[in-house]
Structures are given as structure tokens and as C-alpha cells.
Design a protein around this motif. Structure first.
Motif, PDB file in Angstrom:
ATOM      1  N   PRO A  22       0.816  -1.218   0.000  1.00  0.00           N
ATOM      2  CA  PRO A  22       0.000   0.000   0.000  1.00  0.00           C
ATOM      3  C   PRO A  22       0.859   1.282   0.000  1.00  0.00           C
ATOM      4  CG  PRO A  22      -0.883  -1.586   1.556  1.00  0.00           C
ATOM      5  CD  PRO A  22       0.418  -2.150   1.069  1.00  0.00           C
ATOM      6  N   SER A  25       2.601   1.686  -3.278  1.00  0.00           N
ATOM      7  CA  SER A  25       1.637   2.112  -4.270  1.00  0.00           C
ATOM      8  C   SER A  25       1.508   3.644  -4.255  1.00  0.00           C
ATOM      9  CB  SER A  25       0.296   1.435  -3.943  1.00  0.00           C
ATOM     10  OG  SER A  25      -0.616   1.727  -4.923  1.00  0.00           O
ATOM     11  N   GLU A  64      -1.690  -4.136  -7.372  1.00  0.00           N
ATOM     12  CA  GLU A  64      -1.241  -2.790  -6.962  1.00  0.00           C
ATOM     13  C   GLU A  64       0.112  -2.468  -7.595  1.00  0.00           C
ATOM     14  OE1 GLU A  64      -2.283  -0.912  -2.878  1.00  0.00           O
ATOM     15  OE2 GLU A  64      -1.765  -3.008  -2.478  1.00  0.00           O
ATOM     16  N   SER A  67      -0.280  -1.897 -11.338  1.00  0.00           N
ATOM     17  CA  SER A  67      -0.953  -0.626 -11.598  1.00  0.00           C
ATOM     18  C   SER A  67       0.015   0.552 -11.369  1.00  0.00           C
ATOM     19  CB  SER A  67      -2.200  -0.573 -10.726  1.00  0.00           C
ATOM     20  OG  SER A  67      -2.493   0.713 -10.339  1.00  0.00           O
TER      21      SER A  67
END
Ligand SMILES: [Zn+2]
Length: 311
Positions: A22, A25, A64, A67
Motif C-alpha cells: 500500500p 503504491s 497494486e 498498476s
């Protein structure tokens, strides 16, 4: 090399895990935004063993990752190949997970990493492994959903391309024979020379393979100004002396490690947005790169355009 003063910012992208994704990201999205705004095309060397592990253990974290890499690619950054050890593409298990080793390794005069693990310790033929890495890279690029770069580059983990001139020759031949166009691993240890220098960092290794030798290192997580200043100081000063002569053409190959953003010892500045200051750190670092380019009159460039210019 044709006249021109350029800088190539390369980013070693490695050591990411499910738990950290996270935060990574956030950093990837922010880096993409900043790179696009400032017009700096960073070349990301993506550690394929970390990619394989993430893909196997956590599909959501892998999405993630892909992306974030897509955002970087669309922002003008390039994705290339980095690898530190042998791994199983199906299970994601690395050789070093099964049997770890630490440096120094007795009888291995340089820092042991990619070549030591793949070739020396596990007895793989480098050519076969380079071919495997290419197909792993192609799989990643399909999942990221962007076109592959025309010229694909490789960087050896730990700068480890073996310990003898014969190892280096085999390394070069393997990259050339498996369709890589660029290597960026040469620290000059095997040839007894220094790392890349501004006026001679880009040169042909074979008819098809080009070396873009690293010149200086920067810490993207450190506090400005001093701790972020290019290192090691001796190398940076040598580059500076040459780079300061504005009429001199050359290519400054800068190495950055993305995971330095998350090092706990770096610039702990909590932020409302991501709780740890990662996004702000990215913005400040990319702004610093931009400033450096202006101070040294260097134009940021992509690997693709350098390759076209190397004779
Ligand atoms: Zn690495």
C-alpha cells in the motif's frame, strides 16, 4: 557519442513485499505524477524475483504493483530488468530463501549476489538464465499492459557479474545472445577501471550491446541537502569537475534505490496524506533531481535515445 549533456536517472526497484505494497503504491503514483510534471523519464530496474514472489503470494498486492508500474510507464518512465538471485517463477521461491548466504563469501573476492548465486552456487548457465529473465520480464509487461521498450536493459543485483574476465565475457555474450540491448552493471572491477564517468559512461560492448555505466549514487529518502548529494564524494567531485565545463558532452548515469524512501532512518516526517511522509519525500526528491539538472545544464534522457547515439 554525439554531442550533448545528458543525465540518465536509473532506479533500482527491489525488496518490496506484500505488507509494504500500500505504501509503495502511494510512492509509485506520486513518483509518476512528479516525473511527468518535471519531464524526467526515470529508468526503473525491476527486481524480477520480488515480482514473482508477490504474484504467487498475493494477487491483490500484485495488481497494486502492476498498476503502479503502469502509472510510471505512462508518465514516460521505462521498465527494465533487475535480478539478484535464482528463483522459481512458478512458486516464487528464491534460492536464497532455501539456503541463505551472507557477505563476504569465502573465496569470492567481490560482493556475492546475482552471478554468485545463479552461476557459481547453483551451476546455471548464464545464457539460459538470461533467457528465463527475458520471458519473466515479458510476462510482467503483459500484466502491466504497456508496450515493452524497444531497447531492453539489464542490471545485475549487487553489481555482481562474476569475478574474472571470463565471467564478464560470458555475461556480455549471454545478454547479447538473448536480445538485451543494454547493460548497466559495469563498475569496472573486472577491467580494473573505475565506475562510469560523465564523459565515458556510454560505450559499446558488442555490435548490439551497449554499456551505460553507473557514475554516481543518490539517496531518495535522505534529508536535503547534504545526505542527498550524489555519492561517493570522490566520484561525485570527479563528475562535477567535468560536468561543470558546460561545453563538455557526456552522460551522467545516476543510481537511486526506491526502497530508500521507506528506510526508517530517513527523514521521518509524518504527513496527513500517507501517515509517513512518503509522498512528500518523493515530491522533494524529484524536485531536487530537476534542480540538479538545471544547475549542471544536463538534459534528462531515456535509455532508448542514448542507445541510438552510441557508436
Ligand atoms: Zn539491486
Amino acid at each position: 557519442m554525439r554531442a550533448g549533456r545528458r543525465a540518465l536517472f536509473t532506479v533500482d526497484f527491489e525488496a518490496f513485499s506484500t505488507e509494504q505494497m500500500p505504501l509503495w503504491s502511494v510512492a509509485m503514483e506520486e513518483w509518476a505524477r512528479a516525473a511527468s510534471e518535471r519531464g524526467i523519464p526515470f529508468a526503473f530496474f525491476v527486481s524480477l524475483e520480488h515480482v514473482a514472489a508477490l504474484r504467487v503470494v498475493d494477487a491483490a498486492a500484485y495488481r497494486e504493483l502492476t498498476s503502479g508500474l503502469r502509472a510510471l510507464s505512462r508518465a514516460g518512465c521505462e521498465l527494465h530488468v533487475h535480478n539478484h538471485c535464482l528463483f522459481d517463477p512458478v512458486t516464487g521461491v528464491r534460492s536464497v530463501d532455501r539456503v541463505p548466504f551472507s557477505n563476504p563469501v569465502p573465496g569470492y573476492p567481490h560482493r556475492a549476489s546475482m552471478w554468485y548465486d545463479v552461476v557459481r552456487r547453483n551451476g546455471h548457465k548464464w545464457f539460459d538464465w538470461a533467457k528465463e529473465l527475458r520471458s519473466e520480464y515479458e510476462r510482467l509487461i503483459i500484466d502491466v499492459g504497456v508496450p515493452p521498450p524497444r531497447e531492453l536493459a539489464f542490471r545485475a543485483g549487487g553489481w555482481d557479474t562474476g569475478t574474472t574476465a571470463a565471467d564478464w565475457a560470458e555475461f556480455v555474450e549471454g545478454l547479447d545472445g538473448t536480445g538485451f540491448s543494454v547493460d548497466s552493471s559495469q563498475l569496472g572491477r573486472l577491467s580494473g577501471t573505475r565506475p562510469g564517468e560523465f564523459t565515458r559512461s556510454a560505450y559499446g560492448l558488442t555490435q548490439k550491446l551497449v554499456e551505460l555505466a553507473p557514475c554516481v549514487w543518490m539517496n531518495c529518502g535522505a534529508q536535503p541537502p547534504l545526505r542527498r548529494f550524489p555519492a561517493p564524494p570522490g566520484a561525485a567531485l570527479r563528475q562535477w569537475r567535468v560536468a561543470a565545463l558546460r561545453q563538455r558532452p557526456g552522460l551522467l548515469v545516476v543510481v537511486v534505490h526506491f526502497d530508500h524512501l521507506f528506510s526508517p532512518s530517513q527523514e521521518p516526517r509524518p504527513s496527513k496524506r500517507d501517515g509517513n511522509g512518503t509522498a512528500e519525500r518523493v515530491v522533494r526528491f524529484v524536485a531536487y533531481c530537476d534542480k540538479l539538472l538545471r544547475v549542471l545544464s544536463l538534459r534528462p534522457c531515456r535509455i532508448q535515445e542514448v542507445v541510438a547515439d552510441v557508436e
